[in-house]
Design an enzyme around this catalytic site. Structure first.
Site, PDB file in Angstrom:
ATOM      1  N   ARG A 231       0.854  -1.181   0.000  1.00 28.20           N
ATOM      2  CA  ARG A 231       0.000   0.000   0.000  1.00 28.20           C
ATOM      3  C   ARG A 231       0.898   1.241   0.000  1.00 28.20           C
ATOM      4  NH1 ARG A 231      -3.348  -2.514  -1.733  1.00 28.20           N
ATOM      5  NH2 ARG A 231      -5.500  -2.909  -1.081  1.00 28.20           N
ATOM      6  N   GLU A 260       2.733  13.231  -5.841  1.00 23.20           N
ATOM      7  CA  GLU A 260       4.009  13.720  -5.320  1.00 23.20           C
ATOM      8  C   GLU A 260       5.208  12.966  -5.907  1.00 23.20           C
ATOM      9  OE1 GLU A 260       0.715  13.672  -3.590  1.00 23.20           O
ATOM     10  OE2 GLU A 260       1.793  12.403  -2.165  1.00 23.20           O
ATOM     11  N   HIS A 272      -0.444   0.048 -10.280  1.00 22.94           N
ATOM     12  CA  HIS A 272      -1.194  -0.958  -9.510  1.00 22.94           C
ATOM     13  C   HIS A 272      -1.470  -2.213 -10.336  1.00 22.94           C
ATOM     14  CE1 HIS A 272      -4.542  -1.699  -6.272  1.00 22.94           C
ATOM     15  NE2 HIS A 272      -3.497  -2.507  -6.166  1.00 22.94           N
TER      16      HIS A 272
END
Length: 390
Positions: A231, A260, A272
């Site tokens: 995560r 960021e 992902h």
């Protein structure tokens, strides 16, 4: 008939697990008994009274309001291990990507388009800028030795890496499956101080959020390479950016892009893809379906994140399942309702998980209509969350 609501496109092989003579499945069903979800967020979804369980076709359950489900007596399942091989393969790819500067090399090679016969010479002249170390003989630290972490540790061992493993909650099953060559790290400091590569495989919760940060990075070896396929929030973005800028961290591979980190030199952001294989999606869907069926039809619980795992062979003529708060007097209160009415409890099992407990009672010499009044009395007991009759 039972109704199963789908909140995402679920692999057909998973939906085929449901017997069509007993189940109706789809995204438009009303009054669902169960639900299957992949990545869709359910935090703003209002659950109907009929809903008994939600199965997440995957390991993470951050998209499900666990506390609200527990308070409503909705059992939440996940499918640990179903996508483990898919994630493991991408982690191994991440190890190589972090070392060999493959991504920037490919991007650079694409800029040579249009140079004709000169491309070969330009490649030989420029390739030295993308050199990187081999992983064989290097040390890998695996934080979290669940289904994925164990597979990663074993694969890295086969690739010639020295492996440290850290998991204070190591299960017996994981211990049996873990390579005997892995070094048991007693503290995270052992991982930080000894490993050239560190891969994170722990759940996200308030205790683990941002645990890779300036303080932990400071304890790591210089030029460490960090991989995060669990995560994104487990690793503090500002700390990683600072460490990459100083050279303390050589590379950061993450399967959870965020604004960021996009475009930051040294960060490899993968969109992902950990479980994005047809095999993984099939495995997760089928496992989720089987969990729902066993709970709906038998009251058994396997791989729940908010209720205890519990299973009991059926023996009586009717089964009563009670979800209640984990308090000392609850079991006595529930069983007394049956004994006071002269109903024999042929078999019983009770287990708890944190604030909640689950009691299964098989009754003999009575049918579902014969226990309706008692079930209503149990439902009205303080700290009883939900009662089902099967």
């Amino acid at each position: 008939m039972y109704n199963i609501k789908t909140y995402n496109k679920i692999a057909a092989c998973g939906l085929e697990v449901f017997d069509s003579s007993k189940y109706t499945c789809g995204d438009e069903v009303n009054n669902p008994d169960g639900a299957i979800v992949r990545s869709a967020s359910l935090h703003d979804v209002e659950f109907p009274e009929s809903l008994k369980a939600i199965a997440r076709a995957g390991a993470g359950t951050n998209n499900i309001p666990i506390d609200r489900c527990s308070e409503s007596g909705i059992v939440v399942f996940n499918t640990p291990g179903a996508n483990a091989n898919a994630v493991k393969e991408l982690v191994i790819a991440g190890l190589l990507l972090s070392s060999r500067r493959i991504v920037p090399a490919i991007e650079w090679a694409a800029t040579l388009k249009g140079n004709g016969a000169e491309v070969g010479k330009m490649v030989e002249k420029g390739k030295s800028a993308f050199a990187g170390p081999e992983i064989k003989g290097k040390t890998l630290g695996v934080i979290g030795l669940g289904a994925i972490g164990v597979l990663v540790a074993n694969a890295a061992n086969h690739l010639g890496m020295k492996v440290y493993g850290y998991d204070p909650y190591l299960s017996l099953n994981s211990a049996w499956n873990l390579t005997h060559n892995a070094i048991h790290a007693m503290d995270l400091k052992d991982i930080y101080e000894n490993c050239d590569y560190i891969t994170v495989h722990v759940p996200l919760n308030p205790e683990t959020k941002g645990f890779i940060n300036n303080e932990s990075i400071a304890m790591m070896k210089d030029s460490v390479r960090i991989l995060n396929f669990a995560r994104g929030e487990l690793v503090d973005s500002d700390s990683i950016i600072s460490a990459l800028d100083s050279g303390k961290v050589a590379s950061y591979v993450v399967d959870f892009p965020c604004d960021e980190l996009l475009g930051v030199q040294g960060v490899i952001s993968i969109p992902h893809l950990g479980a994005s294989t047809p095999e993984s999606e099939d495995n997760c869907a089928m496992m989720a379906a089987k969990e729902l069926i066993d709970y709906i039809e038998n009251g058994n619980i396997t791989n729940s994140v908010n209720m205890p795992n519990i299973s009991m062979p059926k023996s009586g003529t009717v089964r009563v399942c009670v979800i209640h708060k984990n308090l000392p007097t609850m079991l006595t209160q529930v069983t007394a309702k049956f004994s006071d009415s002269g109903i024999n409890i042929e078999n019983m099992l009770n287990k708890s998980k944190k604030d909640y407990a689950y009691t299964m009672l098989d009754l003999s010499g009575v049918d579902s209509k014969g226990v309706e009044e008692i079930v209503q009395e149990i439902s009205r007991l303080e700290n009883v969350v939900k009662v089902r009759v099967i």
